[in-house]
Design a protein around this motif. Structure first.
Motif, PDB file in Angstrom:
ATOM      1  N   PHE A   5       0.816  -1.221   0.000  1.00  0.00           N
ATOM      2  CA  PHE A   5       0.000   0.000   0.000  1.00  0.00           C
ATOM      3  C   PHE A   5       0.847   1.267   0.000  1.00  0.00           C
ATOM      4  O   PHE A   5       0.322   2.363   0.091  1.00  0.00           O
ATOM      5  CB  PHE A   5      -0.933  -0.003   1.220  1.00  0.00           C
ATOM      6  CG  PHE A   5      -1.920  -1.121   1.189  1.00  0.00           C
ATOM      7  CD1 PHE A   5      -3.107  -0.978   0.513  1.00  0.00           C
ATOM      8  CD2 PHE A   5      -1.648  -2.329   1.807  1.00  0.00           C
ATOM      9  CE1 PHE A   5      -4.023  -2.015   0.457  1.00  0.00           C
ATOM     10  CE2 PHE A   5      -2.554  -3.374   1.762  1.00  0.00           C
ATOM     11  CZ  PHE A   5      -3.747  -3.212   1.082  1.00  0.00           C
ATOM     12  N   LYS A   6       2.158   1.105  -0.113  1.00  0.00           N
ATOM     13  CA  LYS A   6       3.072   2.250  -0.047  1.00  0.00           C
ATOM     14  C   LYS A   6       2.780   3.257  -1.152  1.00  0.00           C
ATOM     15  O   LYS A   6       2.769   4.462  -0.912  1.00  0.00           O
ATOM     16  CB  LYS A   6       4.517   1.740  -0.139  1.00  0.00           C
ATOM     17  CG  LYS A   6       5.550   2.831  -0.006  1.00  0.00           C
ATOM     18  CD  LYS A   6       6.940   2.277   0.100  1.00  0.00           C
ATOM     19  CE  LYS A   6       7.346   1.579  -1.161  1.00  0.00           C
ATOM     20  NZ  LYS A   6       8.753   1.186  -1.193  1.00  0.00           N
ATOM     21  N   ASP A   7       2.496   2.774  -2.357  1.00  0.00           N
ATOM     22  CA  ASP A   7       2.238   3.671  -3.485  1.00  0.00           C
ATOM     23  C   ASP A   7       0.832   4.271  -3.451  1.00  0.00           C
ATOM     24  O   ASP A   7       0.549   5.209  -4.182  1.00  0.00           O
ATOM     25  CB  ASP A   7       2.433   2.924  -4.808  1.00  0.00           C
ATOM     26  CG  ASP A   7       3.873   2.500  -5.010  1.00  0.00           C
ATOM     27  OD1 ASP A   7       4.767   3.150  -4.433  1.00  0.00           O
ATOM     28  OD2 ASP A   7       4.100   1.524  -5.741  1.00  0.00           O
ATOM     29  N   ARG A   8      -0.020   3.727  -2.627  1.00  0.00           N
ATOM     30  CA  ARG A   8      -1.406   4.214  -2.572  1.00  0.00           C
ATOM     31  C   ARG A   8      -1.649   5.158  -1.404  1.00  0.00           C
ATOM     32  O   ARG A   8      -2.762   5.596  -1.183  1.00  0.00           O
ATOM     33  CB  ARG A   8      -2.339   3.010  -2.489  1.00  0.00           C
ATOM     34  CG  ARG A   8      -2.222   2.175  -3.761  1.00  0.00           C
ATOM     35  CD  ARG A   8      -3.001   0.915  -3.696  1.00  0.00           C
ATOM     36  NE  ARG A   8      -4.420   1.182  -3.533  1.00  0.00           N
ATOM     37  CZ  ARG A   8      -5.283   0.243  -3.203  1.00  0.00           C
ATOM     38  NH1 ARG A   8      -4.876  -0.993  -3.023  1.00  0.00           N
ATOM     39  NH2 ARG A   8      -6.552   0.538  -3.076  1.00  0.00           N
ATOM     40  N   GLY A   9      -0.628   5.464  -0.635  1.00  0.00           N
ATOM     41  CA  GLY A   9      -0.747   6.451   0.428  1.00  0.00           C
ATOM     42  C   GLY A   9      -0.972   5.854   1.797  1.00  0.00           C
ATOM     43  O   GLY A   9      -2.110   5.665   2.220  1.00  0.00           O
ATOM     44  N   VAL A  10       0.109   5.545   2.474  1.00  0.00           N
ATOM     45  CA  VAL A  10       0.035   5.076   3.853  1.00  0.00           C
ATOM     46  C   VAL A  10       1.190   5.711   4.627  1.00  0.00           C
ATOM     47  O   VAL A  10       2.285   5.873   4.097  1.00  0.00           O
ATOM     48  CB  VAL A  10       0.083   3.527   3.955  1.00  0.00           C
ATOM     49  CG1 VAL A  10       1.381   2.976   3.424  1.00  0.00           C
ATOM     50  CG2 VAL A  10      -0.142   3.064   5.386  1.00  0.00           C
ATOM     51  N   GLU A  62      -3.759  12.938  10.230  1.00  0.00           N
ATOM     52  CA  GLU A  62      -3.985  13.504   8.902  1.00  0.00           C
ATOM     53  C   GLU A  62      -3.534  12.510   7.835  1.00  0.00           C
ATOM     54  O   GLU A  62      -2.481  11.902   7.966  1.00  0.00           O
ATOM     55  CB  GLU A  62      -3.214  14.811   8.741  1.00  0.00           C
ATOM     56  CG  GLU A  62      -3.743  15.925   9.607  1.00  0.00           C
ATOM     57  CD  GLU A  62      -2.906  17.181   9.481  1.00  0.00           C
ATOM     58  OE1 GLU A  62      -1.990  17.218   8.634  1.00  0.00           O
ATOM     59  OE2 GLU A  62      -3.180  18.120  10.239  1.00  0.00           O
ATOM     60  N   PRO A  63      -4.330  12.347   6.780  1.00  0.00           N
ATOM     61  CA  PRO A  63      -3.949  11.388   5.733  1.00  0.00           C
ATOM     62  C   PRO A  63      -2.716  11.864   4.970  1.00  0.00           C
ATOM     63  O   PRO A  63      -2.522  13.066   4.796  1.00  0.00           O
ATOM     64  CB  PRO A  63      -5.170  11.330   4.826  1.00  0.00           C
ATOM     65  CG  PRO A  63      -5.926  12.560   5.107  1.00  0.00           C
ATOM     66  CD  PRO A  63      -5.607  12.971   6.511  1.00  0.00           C
ATOM     67  N   PRO A  64      -1.889  10.933   4.544  1.00  0.00           N
ATOM     68  CA  PRO A  64      -0.687  11.321   3.799  1.00  0.00           C
ATOM     69  C   PRO A  64      -1.036  11.755   2.385  1.00  0.00           C
ATOM     70  O   PRO A  64      -1.950  11.224   1.771  1.00  0.00           O
ATOM     71  CB  PRO A  64       0.136  10.027   3.780  1.00  0.00           C
ATOM     72  CG  PRO A  64      -0.870   8.941   3.893  1.00  0.00           C
ATOM     73  CD  PRO A  64      -1.988   9.493   4.741  1.00  0.00           C
ATOM     74  N   TYR A  65      -0.319  12.735   1.901  1.00  0.00           N
ATOM     75  CA  TYR A  65      -0.493  13.209   0.535  1.00  0.00           C
ATOM     76  C   TYR A  65       0.825  13.069  -0.190  1.00  0.00           C
ATOM     77  O   TYR A  65       1.883  13.242   0.409  1.00  0.00           O
ATOM     78  CB  TYR A  65      -0.964  14.663   0.509  1.00  0.00           C
ATOM     79  CG  TYR A  65      -2.378  14.797   0.999  1.00  0.00           C
ATOM     80  CD1 TYR A  65      -3.444  14.478   0.181  1.00  0.00           C
ATOM     81  CD2 TYR A  65      -2.645  15.200   2.297  1.00  0.00           C
ATOM     82  CE1 TYR A  65      -4.748  14.578   0.622  1.00  0.00           C
ATOM     83  CE2 TYR A  65      -3.946  15.300   2.760  1.00  0.00           C
ATOM     84  CZ  TYR A  65      -4.994  14.986   1.918  1.00  0.00           C
ATOM     85  OH  TYR A  65      -6.278  15.071   2.363  1.00  0.00           O
ATOM     86  N   PRO A  66       0.778  12.754  -1.471  1.00  0.00           N
ATOM     87  CA  PRO A  66       2.035  12.585  -2.208  1.00  0.00           C
ATOM     88  C   PRO A  66       2.788  13.904  -2.295  1.00  0.00           C
ATOM     89  O   PRO A  66       2.189  14.967  -2.378  1.00  0.00           O
ATOM     90  CB  PRO A  66       1.590  12.117  -3.593  1.00  0.00           C
ATOM     91  CG  PRO A  66       0.173  12.544  -3.711  1.00  0.00           C
ATOM     92  CD  PRO A  66      -0.390  12.559  -2.316  1.00  0.00           C
ATOM     93  N   ARG A  67       4.084  13.792  -2.244  1.00  0.00           N
ATOM     94  CA  ARG A  67       4.938  14.964  -2.353  1.00  0.00           C
ATOM     95  C   ARG A  67       4.836  15.508  -3.778  1.00  0.00           C
ATOM     96  O   ARG A  67       4.862  14.750  -4.737  1.00  0.00           O
ATOM     97  CB  ARG A  67       6.370  14.552  -2.050  1.00  0.00           C
ATOM     98  CG  ARG A  67       7.340  15.670  -2.142  1.00  0.00           C
ATOM     99  CD  ARG A  67       8.718  15.186  -1.852  1.00  0.00           C
ATOM    100  NE  ARG A  67       9.656  16.257  -2.092  1.00  0.00           N
ATOM    101  CZ  ARG A  67      10.870  16.268  -1.658  1.00  0.00           C
ATOM    102  NH1 ARG A  67      11.323  15.267  -0.956  1.00  0.00           N
ATOM    103  NH2 ARG A  67      11.665  17.271  -1.925  1.00  0.00           N
ATOM    104  N   PRO A  68       4.737  16.826  -3.924  1.00  0.00           N
ATOM    105  CA  PRO A  68       4.669  17.368  -5.282  1.00  0.00           C
ATOM    106  C   PRO A  68       5.965  17.105  -6.033  1.00  0.00           C
ATOM    107  O   PRO A  68       7.041  17.045  -5.433  1.00  0.00           O
ATOM    108  CB  PRO A  68       4.453  18.871  -5.064  1.00  0.00           C
ATOM    109  CG  PRO A  68       4.792  19.134  -3.651  1.00  0.00           C
ATOM    110  CD  PRO A  68       4.671  17.856  -2.907  1.00  0.00           C
TER     111      PRO A  68
END
Length: 123
Positions: A5-10, A62-68
């Motif tokens: 699930f690393k690529d899906r935001g955890v 807070e849910p993780p968001y991908p780094r820009p």
């Protein structure tokens, strides 16, 4: 356990020595992770009635968001600002290039006119 699930935001946050909190980007991904993980550790959904809820900071929930995505231009701009210089944007870069080109042409024209009037410095 959550490698898939690393690529899906955890994001994993340790609450204490024995408890880790896995925060997912969406509730659907969290449910899928709970249903698909088979491990010797206890995996469960944390709700507001759980006694750990009050010990966890709001920032950890807070849910993780991908780094820009970064680019070389962003890095160059930050470095230039750190050095106290101004880095031109692409639109002003072309304007600056035109100014430099016009200056270069004026200098070359002056040299040509001077050489025509006074003769070349070459022996």
């Amino acid at each position: 356990m959550f490698e898939g699930f690393k690529d899906r935001g955890v994001a994993i946050h340790w609450v204490n020595d024995t408890v880790a909190l896995a925060v997912f980007r969406t509730p659907n991904i969290a449910r899928e992770a709970c249903n698909s993980i088979h491990s010797p550790f206890k995996v469960r959904v944390l709700d507001e009635t759980h006694n750990l809820w009050s010990t966890i900071s709001k920032k950890d929930l807070e849910p993780p968001y991908p780094r820009p995505k970064t680019s070389a231009s962003t890095a160059q701009r930050l470095i230039a600002q750190g050095m106290g210089q101004r880095l031109f944007s692409p639109s002003t870069r072309s304007t600056e290039f035109k100014k430099q080109e016009a200056r270069r042409n004026r200098i070359v024209t002056r040299h040509i006119l001077r050489d025509d009037a006074w003769g070349s410095d070459d022996p």
